[in-house]
Design a protein around this motif. Structure first.
Motif, short mmCIF file in Angstrom:
data_model
loop_
_atom_site.label_atom_id
_atom_site.label_comp_id
_atom_site.label_asym_id
_atom_site.label_seq_id
_atom_site.Cartn_x
_atom_site.Cartn_y
_atom_site.Cartn_z
N TYR A 1 -26.17 28.12 -4.86
CA TYR A 1 -25.38 27.00 -5.37
C TYR A 1 -25.06 26.05 -4.22
N ARG A 2 -25.01 24.79 -4.57
CA ARG A 2 -24.55 23.77 -3.63
C ARG A 2 -23.05 23.65 -3.80
N LEU A 3 -22.31 23.93 -2.75
CA LEU A 3 -20.86 23.83 -2.77
C LEU A 3 -20.44 22.49 -2.19
N GLU A 4 -19.86 21.64 -3.02
CA GLU A 4 -19.45 20.31 -2.60
C GLU A 4 -17.93 20.26 -2.47
N LEU A 5 -17.45 19.80 -1.33
CA LEU A 5 -16.02 19.71 -1.07
C LEU A 5 -15.64 18.26 -0.80
N GLU A 6 -14.60 17.79 -1.45
CA GLU A 6 -14.00 16.50 -1.11
C GLU A 6 -12.57 16.77 -0.68
N LEU A 7 -12.25 16.40 0.54
CA LEU A 7 -10.93 16.71 1.10
C LEU A 7 -9.90 15.71 0.58
N LEU A 8 -8.80 16.24 0.08
CA LEU A 8 -7.72 15.39 -0.41
C LEU A 8 -6.73 15.04 0.70
N THR B 1 -9.05 16.64 13.30
CA THR B 1 -9.10 16.97 11.87
C THR B 1 -10.23 16.22 11.19
N PHE B 2 -10.71 16.81 10.09
CA PHE B 2 -11.54 16.04 9.17
C PHE B 2 -10.61 15.09 8.42
N ARG B 3 -11.04 13.85 8.25
CA ARG B 3 -10.22 12.87 7.56
C ARG B 3 -10.11 13.19 6.07
N SER B 4 -9.02 12.70 5.48
CA SER B 4 -8.91 12.71 4.03
C SER B 4 -10.12 11.99 3.43
N LYS B 5 -10.56 12.47 2.28
CA LYS B 5 -11.69 11.92 1.52
C LYS B 5 -13.04 12.25 2.13
N SER B 6 -13.07 13.02 3.21
CA SER B 6 -14.36 13.46 3.75
C SER B 6 -15.07 14.32 2.71
N LYS B 7 -16.39 14.21 2.67
CA LYS B 7 -17.19 15.02 1.75
C LYS B 7 -18.07 15.97 2.56
N ARG C 1 -7.76 25.67 -0.84
CA ARG C 1 -6.87 25.38 0.30
C ARG C 1 -7.49 26.03 1.52
N ILE C 2 -7.83 25.23 2.51
CA ILE C 2 -8.66 25.71 3.62
C ILE C 2 -8.01 25.38 4.96
N GLY C 3 -8.05 26.33 5.88
CA GLY C 3 -7.77 26.05 7.27
C GLY C 3 -6.31 26.10 7.67
N PHE C 4 -6.06 25.57 8.87
CA PHE C 4 -4.76 25.59 9.51
C PHE C 4 -3.73 24.83 8.66
N GLY C 5 -2.54 25.40 8.55
CA GLY C 5 -1.49 24.75 7.79
C GLY C 5 -1.49 25.09 6.32
N SER C 6 -2.38 25.99 5.90
CA SER C 6 -2.43 26.36 4.49
C SER C 6 -1.19 27.13 4.06
N GLY C 7 -0.58 27.86 4.97
CA GLY C 7 0.65 28.55 4.66
C GLY C 7 0.45 29.94 4.11
N ARG C 8 1.50 30.74 4.21
CA ARG C 8 1.42 32.13 3.76
C ARG C 8 1.17 32.23 2.26
N MET C 9 1.66 31.24 1.50
CA MET C 9 1.50 31.31 0.05
C MET C 9 0.02 31.26 -0.33
N TRP D 1 -6.00 20.75 1.54
CA TRP D 1 -6.37 20.68 0.12
C TRP D 1 -7.72 20.01 -0.08
N ALA D 2 -8.52 20.59 -0.98
CA ALA D 2 -9.84 20.05 -1.27
C ALA D 2 -10.18 20.29 -2.74
N ILE D 3 -11.00 19.40 -3.29
CA ILE D 3 -11.58 19.57 -4.61
C ILE D 3 -13.01 20.08 -4.41
N ALA D 4 -13.37 21.13 -5.13
CA ALA D 4 -14.69 21.75 -4.93
C ALA D 4 -15.48 21.75 -6.23
#
Length: 376
Positions: free
Chosen positions: A7-14, A242-248, A325-333, A368-371
């Motif tokens: 599968y191709r996994l596409e991520l758009e960072l919010l 950081t990767f910028r917001s809206k990066s794909k 939810r990916i990476g640093f700052g994601s939090g314990r939750m 946060w990202a939409i996948a």
């Protein structure tokens, strides 16, 4: 018959995303071009070759005195134009205004090193392991809900009483959790625990391979702060790439379905389908976002609320999409299933890491990202 699905996994960072490497870029290896709002990343060895003996001595003395003096020395060389650093410039990275101000206004005690993203010769990338970890957490959450039993630690992990109808199961952890305890928890939830030690051949995530994303140059050097309702952590500052917001970003996910077939000698504990994995992520991370949105509303975190609203609208408009939810700052939750922790430990979040503002209350939540998963 093929036992591998791709599968191709596409991520758009919010929002901004940072994944740590354990390394920091030292203050003596970059300088700021305030006019063009970018940082010039330098090759220190090449820079020293460009300096005459006196300049080299002065620069090394400044480096020995700490990051603040190193930055001042570099800025002096840049502004005096006595040395053209261009041959030593490895790359240029845009900087946010808060990053620029933090470096320019730092005290002598400030650590001006910034945390870097993972990087190959082709550019920065998001590691497949970070994505797989986010998928794994959501799947564990789903497995616990399906089982419908509490999980207790009394010298070892064990399933407890059935949760009341309409209520989630609860996790009752020990006071401290080390690596072994965490691994045994995962083994219980994912059905590869044994009387002695986890049987890693049975780990269902052996079926899943997630590649690193393709390189991305849509980057920003950012200031990361910690928002606490009482303002007690406003002075906490981290500098990070950081990767910028809206990066794909795009990656390849492969499901080795053959590992879940009973004919296999190394059969995993249960099968995972792409459809079920997407559904688990959608349910879990929507719940995480809803809990964080309550926190943001309570404390009037405007930028955070804009992210959660965008996330909700995107999921409503695209039923094939799912949040991560990916990476640093994601939090314990997000990474420790704190939604299911018993008592006050489950009341998350208590703080929130944000990026892009000198005031942590006004920054954007991270990770946060939409996948989407599409057949490859």
């Amino acid at each position: 018959m093929s036992f591998i699905e791709a599968y191709r996994l596409e991520l758009e960072l919010l929002g901004p995303v940072h994944v740590g490497t354990g390394e920091a870029f030292p203050a003596y290896s970059y300088l700021l071009d305030a006019k063009n709002r970018e940082a010039l990343i330098l090759d220190p060895g090449r820079l020293l070759e460009l300096l005459n003996e006196s300049q080299r001595k002065n620069f090394l003395d400044a480096v020995a005195q700490g990051p603040k003096r190193a930055q001042e020395s570099l800025r002096s060389l840049w502004e005096s134009r006595l040395v053209d650093p261009s041959p030593a410039v490895v790359r240029k990275v845009p900087v946010s205004t808060p990053f620029l101000q933090t470096v320019q206004n730092a005290t002598d005690a400030a650590g001006l090193e910034f945390r870097t993203l993972p990087r190959s010769p082709l550019g920065a990338y998001l590691p497949g392991s970070s994505i797989k970890g986010a998928l794994r957490t959501a799947w564990m959450f789903q497995r616990i809900l399906e089982r419908g039993q509490d999980i207790e630690y009394r010298g070892r992990w064990a399933w407890g009483r059935a949760s009341p109808k309409g209520e989630w199961p609860l996790i009752q952890p020990p006071k401290s959790i080390n690596t072994r305890v965490a691994q045994e928890f995962e083994a219980l939830v994912l059905d590869y625990a044994t009387e002695r030690s986890p049987d890693l051949y049975k780990d269902p995530f052996r079926q899943i391979r997630v590649g690193d994303t393709e390189p991305c140059d849509n980057l920003l050097l950012n200031r990361i702060g910690v928002f606490h309702p009482k303002g007690s952590m406003d002075s906490t500052v981290l500098l990070a790439e950081t990767f910028r917001s809206k990066s794909k970003l795009t990656s390849i996910l492969r499901l080795h379905t053959g590992l879940s077939r009973q004919s296999s000698q190394k059969t995993v504990s249960h099968a995972i389908s792409a459809y079920a994995l997407k559904a688990a992520c959608r349910e879990y991370y929507q719940e995480v976002a809803a809990r964080e949105e309550e926190f943001a509303k309570e404390h009037n975190l405007t930028q955070a609320l804009s992210i959660y609203k965008d996330l909700e609208q995107r999921l409503q408009n695209d039923q094939k999409a799912f949040p991560l939810r990916i990476g640093f700052g994601s939090g314990r939750m997000s990474i420790r299933l704190a939604l299911l922790l018993d008592g006050e430990e489950g009341q998350e979040p208590k703080t929130r890491k944000t990026a892009g503002s000198a005031n942590p209350k006004d920054g954007f939540p991270m990770g946060w990202a939409i996948a989407r998963l599409e057949p490859y």
